[in-house]
Design a protein around this motif. Structure first.
Motif, mmCIF file in Angstrom:
data_model
loop_
_atom_site.group_PDB
_atom_site.id
_atom_site.type_symbol
_atom_site.label_atom_id
_atom_site.label_comp_id
_atom_site.label_asym_id
_atom_site.label_seq_id
_atom_site.Cartn_x
_atom_site.Cartn_y
_atom_site.Cartn_z
ATOM 1 N N THR B 264 59.493 42.630 91.791
ATOM 2 C CA THR B 264 58.748 43.334 90.986
ATOM 3 C C THR B 264 57.949 44.379 91.694
ATOM 4 O O THR B 264 57.777 45.522 91.164
ATOM 5 C CB THR B 264 57.607 42.283 90.185
ATOM 6 O OG1 THR B 264 58.315 41.250 90.174
ATOM 7 C CG2 THR B 264 56.868 43.025 88.973
ATOM 8 N N ALA B 265 57.249 44.353 92.701
ATOM 9 C CA ALA B 265 56.671 45.262 93.565
ATOM 10 C C ALA B 265 57.510 46.551 93.923
ATOM 11 O O ALA B 265 56.973 47.804 93.659
ATOM 12 C CB ALA B 265 56.209 44.733 94.818
ATOM 13 N N ILE B 266 58.882 46.379 94.026
ATOM 14 C CA ILE B 266 59.647 47.420 94.239
ATOM 15 C C ILE B 266 60.052 48.254 93.049
ATOM 16 O O ILE B 266 59.825 49.656 93.016
ATOM 17 C CB ILE B 266 61.177 46.818 94.798
ATOM 18 C CG1 ILE B 266 60.841 46.198 96.461
ATOM 19 C CG2 ILE B 266 62.176 47.739 94.977
ATOM 20 C CD1 ILE B 266 61.837 45.542 96.866
ATOM 21 N N ALA B 267 60.009 47.423 92.036
ATOM 22 C CA ALA B 267 60.344 48.167 90.738
ATOM 23 C C ALA B 267 59.078 48.935 90.114
ATOM 24 O O ALA B 267 59.155 49.998 89.632
ATOM 25 C CB ALA B 267 60.649 46.892 89.528
ATOM 26 N N VAL B 268 57.810 48.298 90.706
ATOM 27 C CA VAL B 268 56.453 49.217 90.308
ATOM 28 C C VAL B 268 56.710 50.415 91.214
ATOM 29 O O VAL B 268 55.978 51.386 90.555
ATOM 30 C CB VAL B 268 55.389 48.259 90.655
ATOM 31 C CG1 VAL B 268 54.200 49.234 90.531
ATOM 32 C CG2 VAL B 268 55.137 47.263 89.483
ATOM 33 N N CYS B 269 57.163 50.192 92.424
ATOM 34 C CA CYS B 269 56.933 51.534 93.064
ATOM 35 C C CYS B 269 57.991 52.616 92.491
ATOM 36 O O CYS B 269 57.577 53.750 92.231
ATOM 37 C CB CYS B 269 57.491 51.173 94.528
ATOM 38 S SG CYS B 269 57.684 52.531 95.601
ATOM 39 N N HIS B 270 59.130 52.243 92.165
ATOM 40 C CA HIS B 270 60.069 53.015 91.536
ATOM 41 C C HIS B 270 59.428 53.638 90.222
ATOM 42 O O HIS B 270 59.682 54.896 90.015
ATOM 43 C CB HIS B 270 61.427 52.504 91.428
ATOM 44 C CG HIS B 270 62.306 52.216 92.381
ATOM 45 N ND1 HIS B 270 63.268 51.195 92.318
ATOM 46 C CD2 HIS B 270 62.123 52.675 93.626
ATOM 47 C CE1 HIS B 270 63.588 51.296 93.790
ATOM 48 N NE2 HIS B 270 62.942 52.202 94.425
ATOM 49 N N ALA B 271 58.835 52.828 89.518
ATOM 50 C CA ALA B 271 58.335 53.196 88.417
ATOM 51 C C ALA B 271 57.179 54.364 88.438
ATOM 52 O O ALA B 271 57.213 55.340 87.862
ATOM 53 C CB ALA B 271 57.817 52.044 87.354
#
Lengths: 555, 432
Positions: B264-271
Motif C-alpha cells: 500500500t505504501a508503494i501504491a501511495v507513493c505512485h499515487a
C-alpha cells in the motif's frame, strides 16, 4: 488452457495433522512410549530381581508383571472389538485404529498390585472399558478415565483379592507394609517410620512395595519430560497438581515438627500413585479440561482433594478417587474457564479465581487440619493423697511426665492451687479434677473445735465411692473419748451391704458409740452391729482417725 | 479493560515454503490479452461508468464504489470494453461481474497520470489523491486507504506492515526488494496524510538483509520493529498492541496508529508522485502444484489461469489439488482456475491435497485453546454451535475470531474448527 478441476475444502489448507509425525495417533503412541520404561522397571523390580534372588520363584512369576500388562491390554482391546462387532459396526478395525483401545487395560494393570489375580484384572479391564468408555460413545466422549473406573471397581468389589497382594514375593521378607499404608495409618509418625525402612532415594526411585508400576517417581518424571517435549500433554496439570500436594503436605509437616525440613512432603509426594496419577491419569486429555485456565483450576482441586482423601478418609491413597471426582467437573470447569479467558474482564477473572482460591483453601485447610496435632498433654497419673492436718485441706500428688505436681483442694474437692505453674492450665486442671474424682478420701477430719478442756472433732468417713459421708462428732477430754455422736442419715441398712439387719439389733449410731467409748484403747474389740457391719465399721474408722489425729497433735 | 496481548504461534517448516519464490526477481506479466476488472469491493457492488464498446485508457475510471467508502476503480490496460457483466471467479470464492477489457497493447495512459509537485501538498490533498487513485489496503482486506487517513483521532504512529506472516506468500518481500525507496517515500506521504509523529516498519526479524537495507536507506527517519517468526504476527491488532502497547476495538486509529501494508505504501507513493492509480500489483503464484512458482508483477484484472499458463502450467501428475485464492491459512479454495486478480489478492497457491482420512474424535488436548491469538476456545465453540446453545455460544465470544486458521491447523484430530467458529461468529453477530 488447462481444464484442471480442483477440490474444494475449508481453510486452512495446511494442517499439522496431515504431517506424518503429528496427530492424535502419534500422541497416543508417544503416550505408550512414555509408559514403557515404567513397565520395564516394574518387570525388573517385581519379576527379574526376585527371580534372581529367590529359588522358589518360577519363570511364570518372573514374567507376571509383563503378562499383567499384556492381559490388560488384550482384554480392553477385545472388549471394544466385541462391542463394535455386536453393534454391527462396519469397518470395525478402522474404528479401533482411532479409538486406542489398549490403553485403559495397560494403565489398569500398572496401577494394580503384582499379586492381583489375572481374572480380577480381566474383570476390571472389561468393566472399565465398557462402563468407562464404550457406554459414553467411545474414545473422545467418555467422562471418566476408563482405567480408573476399572480400578475403583476391582478395588471395591475384590478388596480381599487386592489389598493383601501389594507386596511382591521378595518383599514379604524384607518389608512390612507399603509406604502408603504406613503413611495412611499414622500421619504424624508415619514419615519417620517409613524413612527408617526406606531411604528417601529408594522411595524416589521406586524400590519400595506398591502397585505394579506406579512406585517410581523418578521414571514418572522422565516420562513427564518426554511427554512435555513431545507436546503430548500440557505442563499445567501435572506440575500444579504435584506442587499443590507438596505445599499442603509441607504445611502438615510443619505442624508436625518438619518446618525446616522438606523430607516430610517429599516422602509424601514420592509415595503412592501421586506421580503416576499426575503424569498419566490426570492429564488424560479426554477427561480433563481443555482450556488453560481450566487445567489450572482442575489441578488445584486435584491437589487439595488428594490431600483431603489421604488424610481424612480411611483409604491411604486418594489419587484415583480425586481424579475420578474431578472428572465429573471437567465440563463445568471448561465452560467457566473458556468464558474467563476470553472475557478480557478483570473483575470476572479476579472473582472467579478468588472463589476457586477460597474453595481450594477451605478444602485444603480441612484436609490439613486432620493432621494437625492437638495441644500435647503429658501423661498424668495419680500418685498419692494426704490430708493437711493444719488446714484440713486435701493434698493430691500427681506424676506428670517425670515430675510430681501437688494439687491442693478444699473438702469440697474443688482445686485451690497447683504447685507447678506449667501445669496450672485449664486442660491439666480438668485432668486433675477427673483423677481427684476417682480418688476421694474414704475418711478425713472435717473440723476441730476446742471448748475448755474438751476437743471436739468432726470426722467424715464413708464406705465406698458412691456413698455419702457419715459425719461423726467426737469429743475428747484429756485424751479420752468422752462423747460420740454419729449422723448416719445417709445410711440405709436395708441394702445389700447390711443384709440381715433387724430393728431389734438396734441402730449402729445408737449402739456403736457406746462400744467405742468403752473399748477406745483397743478398737479391734468393738463388736459391729449384726447385719450392719459396714455402717458400724465406718464409725469405728472415724474413731480411729480421730484418735490418730489426737495422738499426732500430742507429739 | 483487562489488556491481554494477542499471541502468535510459530509454524514450523512453513517458513520454508517461502523459498519457492522469495529469491526470484519479479516475473513480469503486464500484457494480458484480456483483463477482467471485478465490480466488487469488500463485497460491495460498484457502479459501472463505461459502456460496451468504449475505448478506455490505462488509469481511466471505469467504475466506482459509491457507499460511504467511495473509491474509484480504474482500467488497468488500454483497449476496448467487451462486456460490463462478465462473470468470473473472485478471491471471495464467488463468481462476480467484471468489466472485460480487450487489451490493445498500446498502454495509452489517461491524462490524469502526470507528476505532482509533492512538496506543497497538504494533508487533505494527499488524502484526496490517494482516494482518486483507488488505493486500497493491499494486505488482503481491501479497505480503502484514504479512510484510515481521514480520521479525526490523533495519530501517533504509522505502521508499515511488511511482516507477511502467512506461509508461501512473498509478494510484499519481492516488491520491497525492488521498490524500497518508493515504499519509504510512500510511508512518509502516509505520515503526512495522518499528521503522525513517527513511522515504524514491522518486518520479520529473520529478514536481516532487508532490515539492513531499510536502515541504510532511511537512517533514523523510520524505526524497525522486528517481529518473531510467528503467525499471525502480521495481523493489524497484533502489531498495534506490540508497537503502541494499546488495544482497540474497531480501528487502529483508536490506539493512535495507522497500519498500512508495504505494498500500500508503494501504491501511495505512485499515487502521490505521479497520480498513478492502483492498476498493477505483485501476486505470488506459488505452491508445489505450479511448475515455476513466481512473484508475478501483473495488471489488476489479469486471469490467474493465463499467468499460470505463462509460467509453464501446473506440475505434472497433480492429482487432487487445491487452488487457493489467498494464502494457505486464510484463503479460499476454488473449483476452477478462472480467477481474476483483484486489488487485494496477494497470492494464489496451488498445492496437492494430502489428507489423512482416518481421523479420531477430539481427544481434548486443548491445543486449539493454546494457539488461539484471541484466546478463544474453538472446540467448545464448535460443540456449543452443534448443540445450538446460543447463550453458551455468546459467552464464548466467537465474534472475536478473525479466522486465522490456527485452530484447524494445529488440531491433531483434524477437526474443522476455524470454519465452525466462523459460523458461530456469524450466528452470534446475526442474533444481535
Amino acid at each position: 488452457m488447462s481444464t484442471q478441476n480442483f477440490v474444494l475444502d475449508k481453510a486452512p489448507y495446511i494442517r499439522k495433522a496431515d504431517n506424518k509425525g503429528y496427530g492424535t495417533a502419534v500422541m497416543m503412541r508417544d503416550f505408550l512410549i512414555a509408559l514403557l520404561p515404567l513397565i520395564l522397571f516394574a518387570w525388573v523390580k517385581n519379576g527379574l530381581l526376585p527371580y534372581i534372588n529367590m529359588d522358589t520363584f518360577s519363570i511364570w512369576d518372573m514374567l507376571r508383571p509383563l503378562l499383567l500388562v499384556i492381559i490388560g491390554a488384550a482384554t480392553s482391546y477385545l472388549t471394544e472389538l466385541v462391542f463394535y462387532l455386536l453393534r454391527g459396526e462396519k469397518k470395525v478395525f478402522r474404528k479401533l485404529m482411532v479409538s486406542f483401545p489398549a490403553i485403559p487395560g495397560i494403565l489398569l494393570a500398572m496401577i494394580l498390585p503384582y499379586g492381583t489375580p489375572y481374572w480380577v484384572l480381566v474383570l476390571g479391564a472389561i468393566f472399565g472399558t465398557f462402563f468407562g468408555k464404550l457406554v459414553f460413545g467411545g474414545f473422545g466422549n467418555n467422562i471418566f478415565n476408563p482405567a480408573l473406573v476399572g480400578y475403583i471397581f476391582v478395588t471395591t468389589a475384590f478388596t480381599s483379592q487386592i489389598l493383601p497382594n501389594y507386596l511382591n514375593p521378595s518383599e514379604y521378607f524384607t518389608a512390612g507394609a507399603t509406604p502408603m499404608a504406613t503413611l495412611g495409618s499414622d500421619f504424624a509418625n508415619g514419615v519417620p517410620t517409613i524413612l527408617s525402612d526406606y531411604p528417601l532415594w529408594k522411595i524416589f526411585v521406586g524400590l519400595v512395595p506398591g502397585a505394579l508400576a506406579e512406585t517410581s517417581a523418578l521414571l514418572c518424571l522422565v516420562a513427564l519430560v518426554y511427554l512435555l517435549v513431545r507436546k503430548v500433554i500440557n505442563w499445567r496439570i501435572p506440575v500444579i497438581y504435584i506442587a499443590t500436594v507438596f505445599v499442603l503436605t509441607y504445611v502438615i509437616g510443619a505442624f508436625n515438627g518438619y518446618a525446616a525440613d522438606i523430607k516430610y512432603s517429599l516422602t509424601y509426594i514420592f509415595s503412592g500413585a501421586l506421580f503416576f496419577g499426575a503424569v498419566f491419569m490426570a492429564t488424560e486429555p479426554v477427561t480433563s479440561p481443555r482450556s488453560p485456565n481450566g487445567k489450572v483450576i482442575y489441578a488445584l482441586f486435584l491437589g487439595v482433594l488428594t490431600v483431603l482423601f489421604r488424610y481424612r478418609s480411611s483409604m491411604p491413597e486418594g489419587v484415583a478417587t480425586s481424579i475420578l471426582l474431578m472428572n465429573c467437573f471437567t465440563v463445568i470447569v471448561d465452560r467457566l474457564a473458556a468464558g474467563l479467558r476470553v472475557a478480557a474482564n478483570k473483575k470476572k477473572v479476579i472473582v472467579t479465581y478468588a472463589v476457586v482460591g477460597l474453595l481450594v483453601l477451605g478444602i485444603g485447610a480441612y484436609g490439613v487440619s486432620a493432621a494437625v496435632p492437638k495441644e500435647v498433654m503429658e501423661e498424668v497419673t495419680y500418685k498419692e493423697q494426704v490430708q493437711d492436718l493444719d488446714t484440713f485441706d486435701f493434698q493430691y500428688t500427681f506424676t506428670v511426665g517425670e515430675k510430681d505436681v501437688t494439687v491442693i483442694t478444699g473438702q469440697d474437692y474443688q482445686i485451690k492451687s497447683v504447685s507447678d505453674a506449667t501445669y496450672d492450665t485449664d486442660k491439666y486442671r480438668e485432668k486433675f479434677a477427673e483423677l481427684i474424682g476417682k480418688h476421694k478420701f474414704s475418711g478425713y477430719i472435717a473440723s476441730k473445735t476446742v471448748e475448755g478442756a474438751d476437743t471436739i472433732l468432726v470426722v467424715k468417713t464413708k464406705r465406698s465411692a458412691g456413698r455419702e459421708y457419715v459425719t461423726s462428732t467426737i469429743t475428747f477430754t484429756a485424751g479420752q473419748i468422752t462423747a460420740f455422736t454419729a449422723d448416719t442419715a445417709g445410711e440405709d441398712y436395708n441394702d445389700s451391704y447390711n443384709e440381715g439387719w433387724q430393728e431389734a439389733n438396734g441402730h449402729p449410731k445408737d449402739i456403736i458409740p457406746g462400744r467405742i467409748i468403752a473399748n477406745q484403747d483397743d478398737l479391734d474389740a468393738v463388736q459391729p452391729v449384726t447385719g450392719a457391719t459396714d455402717t458400724s465399721n465406718i464409725l469405728i474408722q472415724a474413731a480411729r482417725l480421730a484418735i490418730a489425729y489426737m495422738e499426732a497433735q500430742d507429739e | 479493560m483487562f489488556f491481554i496481548k494477542s499471541k502468535g504461534t510459530h509454524l514450523p517448516d512453513h517458513r520454508g515454503h517461502k523459498e519457492l519464490t522469495q529469491d526470484k526477481p519479479p516475473f513480469l506479466f503486464l500484457n494480458p490479452e484480456d483483463v477482467y476488472i471485478p465490480l466488487i469491493e469488500q463485497g460491495t457492488p460498484c457502479e459501472v461508468k463505461v459502456k460496451v464498446g468504449d475505448k478506455v485508457k490505462v488509469g481511466q475510471v471505469i467504475a466506482e464504489r459509491t457507499d460511504r467508502f467511495a473509491i474509484p476503480i480504474h482500467a488497468s490496460v488500454s483497449g476496448e470494453v467487451v462486456s460490463v457483466n462478465q462473470r468470473m471467479w473472485h478471491a471471495s470464492g464467488r463468481m462476480v461481474p467484471c468489466i472485460h477489457i480487450k487489451n490493445d497493447f498500446q498502454e495509452t495512459k489517461a491524462e490524469t497520470i502526470k507528476p505532482n509537485k509533492t512538496d506543497g501538498l497538504s494533508r487533505a490533498e494527499i488524502i484526496d489523491i490517494v482516494r482518486a487513485c483507488g488505493v486500497v489496503g493491499l494486505g488482503g482486506s481491501g479497505f480503502p486507504a484514504y479512510v484510515k487517513y481521514k480520521t479525526d483521532l490523533p495519530i501517533d504512529v504509522v505502521i508499515i506492515n511488511a511482516v507477511e506472516c502467512e506461509p508461501y506468500i512473498t509478494a510484499d518481500y519481492a516488491q520491497m526488494q525492488k521498490h524500497l525507496d518508493e515504499m519509504l517515500r510512500g510511508a512518509e506521504y502516509i505520515r503526512r496524510a495522518t499528521d503522525a509523529n513517527r513511522i515504524v516498519i514491522a518486518v520479520k526479524a529473520y529478514r536481516k538483509s532487508l532490515i539492513e537495507k531499510i536502515i541504510l536507506r532511511a537512517g533514523d527517519k523510520v524505526s524497525i520493529y522486528p517481529v518473531k517468526d510467528v503467525y499471525p504476527a502480521g495481523w493489524e491488532k497484533y502489531l498495534v498492541q506490540r508497537i503502541t502497547g494499546k488495544n482497540y476495538k474497531g480501528l487502529p486509529a483508536e490506539a493512535g496508529a495507522v497500519v498500512n501494508n508495504s505494498g500500500t505504501a508503494i501504491a501511495v507513493c505512485h499515487a502521490v508522485e505521479d497520480n498513478m492509480p492502483l492498476v498493477e500489483k505483485t501476486v505470488t503464484i506459488t505452491g508445489t502444484g505450479v511448475k515455476d512458482p513466481q512473484n508475478v508483477y501483473t495488471k489488476i484484472g489479469a486471469k490467474v489461469s493465463d499467468i499460470i499458463a505463462a509460467l509453464g502450467g501446473y506440475a505434472e501428475e497433480l492429482g487432487d489439488a487445491y487452488f487457493i485464492a489467498g494464502g494457505p491459512m486464510t484463503g479460499v479454495a476454488l473449483k476452477f482456475d478462472a480467477l481474476v486478480i483483484n486489488r487485494c489478492l496477494s497470492s494464489v497457491v496451488v498445492m496437492p491435497k494430502v489428507i489423512r482420512e482416518l481421523n479420531p474424535e477430539c481427544l481434548g488436548c486443548g491445543k486449539c485453546n493454546d494457539v488461539c491469538p484471541v484466546f478463544l476456545a474453538p472446540i467448545q465453540i464448535k460443540e456449543a454451535l452443534e448443540n445450538d446453545d446460543l447463550d453458551l455460544l455468546k459467552s464464548y465470544k466467537p465474534e472475536l475470531c478473525m479466522e486465522c486458521g490456527l485452530c484447524s491447523y494445529i488440531c491433531p484430530s483434524r477437526i474443522e474448527l476455524t470454519s465452525n467458529v466462523a459460523r458461530a461468529k456469524k450466528k452470534v453477530l446475526g442474533s444481535r
